[in-house]
Design a protein around this motif. Structure first.
Motif, mmCIF file in Angstrom:
data_model
loop_
_atom_site.group_PDB
_atom_site.id
_atom_site.type_symbol
_atom_site.label_atom_id
_atom_site.label_comp_id
_atom_site.label_asym_id
_atom_site.label_seq_id
_atom_site.Cartn_x
_atom_site.Cartn_y
_atom_site.Cartn_z
ATOM 1 N N SER A 67 13.446 20.349 38.269
ATOM 2 C CA SER A 67 13.411 18.969 37.770
ATOM 3 C C SER A 67 11.967 18.493 37.628
ATOM 4 C CB SER A 67 14.189 18.059 38.725
ATOM 5 O OG SER A 67 15.527 18.517 38.848
ATOM 6 N N GLU A 96 19.135 13.012 40.000
ATOM 7 C CA GLU A 96 19.072 14.071 38.976
ATOM 8 C C GLU A 96 18.928 15.450 39.613
ATOM 9 O OE1 GLU A 96 17.916 14.061 35.187
ATOM 10 O OE2 GLU A 96 17.343 11.959 34.977
ATOM 11 N N TYR A 100 21.478 18.644 39.386
ATOM 12 C CA TYR A 100 21.051 19.996 39.008
ATOM 13 C C TYR A 100 21.651 21.012 39.977
ATOM 14 C CZ TYR A 100 17.963 23.976 38.035
ATOM 15 O OH TYR A 100 17.472 25.226 37.724
ATOM 16 N N VAL A 126 25.193 21.703 31.247
ATOM 17 C CA VAL A 126 24.387 20.552 30.812
ATOM 18 C C VAL A 126 25.138 19.250 31.064
ATOM 19 C CG1 VAL A 126 24.980 20.282 28.348
ATOM 20 C CG2 VAL A 126 22.638 19.871 29.115
ATOM 21 N N GLN A 127 26.444 19.271 30.914
ATOM 22 C CA GLN A 127 27.226 18.055 31.180
ATOM 23 C C GLN A 127 27.161 17.682 32.656
ATOM 24 O OE1 GLN A 127 31.153 18.855 29.554
ATOM 25 N NE2 GLN A 127 30.509 18.358 27.465
ATOM 26 N N LYS A 130 23.559 16.267 33.269
ATOM 27 C CA LYS A 130 23.337 14.950 32.658
ATOM 28 C C LYS A 130 24.414 13.927 33.030
ATOM 29 C CE LYS A 130 20.401 14.065 30.661
ATOM 30 N NZ LYS A 130 19.158 13.578 31.286
ATOM 31 N N ASN A 132 27.278 13.472 31.732
ATOM 32 C CA ASN A 132 27.867 12.859 30.533
ATOM 33 C C ASN A 132 28.654 13.931 29.776
ATOM 34 O OD1 ASN A 132 26.059 14.398 28.971
ATOM 35 N ND2 ASN A 132 24.570 12.743 28.823
ATOM 36 N N SER A 134 27.947 15.227 26.782
ATOM 37 C CA SER A 134 27.165 15.732 25.639
ATOM 38 C C SER A 134 27.549 17.181 25.319
ATOM 39 C CB SER A 134 25.667 15.647 25.946
ATOM 40 O OG SER A 134 25.392 16.285 27.170
ATOM 41 N N ASP A 200 19.200 16.952 25.392
ATOM 42 C CA ASP A 200 18.398 16.838 26.610
ATOM 43 C C ASP A 200 18.964 17.822 27.627
ATOM 44 O OD1 ASP A 200 16.487 15.886 28.331
ATOM 45 O OD2 ASP A 200 17.681 14.192 29.040
ATOM 46 N N GLY A 201 18.118 18.260 28.556
ATOM 47 C CA GLY A 201 18.590 19.141 29.628
ATOM 48 C C GLY A 201 18.500 20.626 29.302
#
Length: 361
Positions: A67, A96, A100, A126-127, A130, A132, A134, A200-201
């Motif tokens: 991170s 965050e 991770y 990645v979801q 984040k 979310n 995405s 992102d990510g």
């Protein structure tokens, strides 16, 4: 070499494997020493009675370092407190980092069920990072810039193009055995970062994939290695070498960098592991002698699993009533094994010697 323009989406990103000689003498010699270092670390992990004991700590450290590469900064102290304490830390960086770690664990769980790295797995990771829903980038306009705001790279654009590149990457990871696994690891890492499939990510997902790949290839049964620590220390070089593959087709330097990352972090990991094992043995011996009533193998594991512990952990492990385990912790603090600290209404106990090992550069 494909025509490359930093300002235009790199839809001509060549598929894997690259069409040139990669296994040069320099690369092969480095592959041997990196493989040896990794095998020594793996052997040491296998010889520990309970290797999973270290996983929480190691994965939190890797999460923190990974991170940090994205300028998400937290301290070890905040991080470990927030994992143990009931009081929720509102520090967004700490949140965050914990996301991770959860994403890494999710990836490891998925690999246990199905030992393949897939596009769908990347999306799940990645979801989780984040928090979310995405998915693959569908909207054009993504560019990567340097600190001066100059565009240094424009990744492929268009969901179908990105998915085609990922399908090729997936096939390469799971089916191509024409390279040494560590050389292959460098190739897949470059390709994932060059495809840059998410808004992102990408960096953090790409670094989780490295750990999953080492496990998938049985190079590291338990991915107990801080790869991101090396990248932080050599961050400028990392981005430069990635760019040089894209712009100059210089694979050798990038592969060498990735092999050196493996070798250096495996060697450091082995030293750190030996220090923690020595601490466990010394602590167990001293507690057995000084406060035998408190000693048990389970207690030693609890106070070494993470730098912070609390009464509830001892209760959950069946070590006694709240009053009994409370007295154990008071005795351990009096003898200097732990230091207590109030977080909200809770009392946490810090294993300061363990934290010192983790904080070492």
């Amino acid at each position: 070499m494909t025509n490359f323009n930093r300002e235009i989406p790199f839809n001509d990103l060549p598929l894997l494997p690259p069409m040139l000689e990669l296994e040069t003498k320099k690369v092969l010699l480095k592959t041997i020493s990196a493989s040896r270092a990794l095998a020594q670390l793996n052997g040491a992990m296998r010889n520990i009675p309970n290797p999973k004991l270290f996983l929480d700590t190691i994965h939190l450290q890797e999460a923190k370092a990974s991170s940090e590469i994205e300028n998400i900064i937290t301290t070890n102290d905040d991080l470990y407190k927030s994992v143990v304490a009931k009081k929720k830390f509102e520090n967004p960086a700490t949140k965050e980092v914990i996301s991770y770690k959860e994403a890494l664990w999710l990836g490891l769980d998925r690999l246990d069920l199905r030992p393949f790295i897939t596009t769908n797995l990347c999306v799940e990771i990645v979801q989780c990072i984040k928090k979310n829903s995405s998915g693959i980038r569908a909207v054009p306009g993504t560019t990567l810039s340097n600190t001066k705001g100059e565009v240094i790279y424009t990744p492929p654009s268009g969901e179908n193009i990105i998915r085609d590149k990922l399908a090729n990457l997936e096939k390469f990871i799971n089916q191509d055995d024409s390279f040494d696994p560590l050389i292959k690891m460098a190739l897949l890492h470059y390709q994932f970062e060059a495809i840059h499939p998410f808004s992102d990510g990408n960096g953090r997902t790409g670094r989780i994939l490295l750990l999953l790949y080492l496990k998938m290839e049985k190079l590291l049964d338990i991915p107990a290695i801080y790869l991101s620590e090396y990248i932080i220390k050599n961050k400028t070089e990392y981005y430069k070498k990635l760019r040089n593959v894209t712009e100059k087709n210089d694979w050798e330097s990038f592969i060498f960098y990735m092999l050196d990352m493996i070798e250096t972090t495996a060697n450091k990991g082995l030293i750190r592991l030996e220090e923690i094992i020595a601490l466990i043995e010394a602590t167990a011996k001293q507690i057995k002698t000084e406060i035998p009533k408190v000693y048990s193998k389970d207690l030693i594991e609890i106070i070494i699993r993470l730098p912070y512990t609390k009464r509830q952990f001892l209760i959950d492990a069946g070590l006694g009533t709240p009053k009994t385990v409370g007295n154990y912790l008071i005795s351990l603090e009096e003898k200097g094994y732990l230091k207590s600290i109030k977080v909200g209404k809770e009392k946490l106990y810090l294993n300061h010697k363990l934290m010192e090992i983790l904080e070492k550069e």
